[in-house]
Design a protein around this motif. Sequence first.
Motif, PDB file in Angstrom:
ATOM      1  N   HIS A  58       1.763   6.374  -7.133  1.00  0.00           N
ATOM      2  CA  HIS A  58       1.117   7.979  -7.396  1.00  0.00           C
ATOM      3  C   HIS A  58       1.627   9.066  -6.978  1.00  0.00           C
ATOM      4  N   ILE A  59       1.796   9.425  -6.056  1.00  0.00           N
ATOM      5  CA  ILE A  59       2.451   9.831  -6.277  1.00  0.00           C
ATOM      6  C   ILE A  59       3.418  11.114  -7.002  1.00  0.00           C
ATOM      7  N   GLU A  60       4.892   9.994  -7.764  1.00  0.00           N
ATOM      8  CA  GLU A  60       5.555   9.916  -8.551  1.00  0.00           C
ATOM      9  C   GLU A  60       5.038  10.317  -9.940  1.00  0.00           C
TER      10      GLU A  60
ATOM     11  N   ALA B 183       0.552  -0.804   0.230  1.00  0.00           N
ATOM     12  CA  ALA B 183      -0.320  -0.269   0.195  1.00  0.00           C
ATOM     13  C   ALA B 183       1.113   0.999   0.286  1.00  0.00           C
ATOM     14  N   THR B 184       1.826   1.181   0.806  1.00  0.00           N
ATOM     15  CA  THR B 184       2.511   2.238   1.196  1.00  0.00           C
ATOM     16  C   THR B 184       3.551   2.846  -0.704  1.00  0.00           C
ATOM     17  N   ARG B 185       3.779   1.378  -1.159  1.00  0.00           N
ATOM     18  CA  ARG B 185       4.563   1.668  -2.762  1.00  0.00           C
ATOM     19  C   ARG B 185       3.995   1.951  -3.550  1.00  0.00           C
ATOM     20  N   GLU B 186       1.929   1.867  -3.123  1.00  0.00           N
ATOM     21  CA  GLU B 186       0.996   1.664  -4.653  1.00  0.00           C
ATOM     22  C   GLU B 186       1.218   3.633  -4.140  1.00  0.00           C
ATOM     23  N   LYS B 187       1.247   3.911  -2.760  1.00  0.00           N
ATOM     24  CA  LYS B 187       1.048   5.724  -2.271  1.00  0.00           C
ATOM     25  C   LYS B 187       2.018   6.579  -3.445  1.00  0.00           C
ATOM     26  N   TYR B 188       3.124   5.932  -3.051  1.00  0.00           N
ATOM     27  CA  TYR B 188       4.283   6.925  -2.918  1.00  0.00           C
ATOM     28  C   TYR B 188       4.431   6.753  -4.976  1.00  0.00           C
TER      29      TYR B 188
ATOM     30  N   ARG C  69       2.087  12.142 -10.686  1.00  0.00           N
ATOM     31  CA  ARG C  69       1.369  12.923 -10.865  1.00  0.00           C
ATOM     32  C   ARG C  69       2.264  14.040 -11.471  1.00  0.00           C
TER      33      ARG C  69
END
Length: 86
Positions: A81-83, A74-79, A85
């Motif tokens: 998505h941030i990259e 989940a943390t990997r997916e979060k970051y 954007r």
Amino acid sequence: MKEYIEERAMEIAHYIIDTNATVRQAAKKFGVSKSTVHKDVVERLPQFNLALAQSARKVLDVNKSERHIRGGLATREKYLHIEQRR
């Protein structure tokens, strides 16, 4: 123990077994707290249906052993998505 609590505990256990749900998912589905789900399955259910309690506990134990993996993903997916954007 009140009958509705026994019924809820059995419904939660069946849901966990059928869907491999986590405590958090079961709590959300039944509109109760994570503590209530855990107490229903681990403490209350064995008093009147030991076999069902053991089956549900196996699923919960597997989920608990894998939670650090799910958290990392989940943390990997979060970051990711941030990259994306940027």
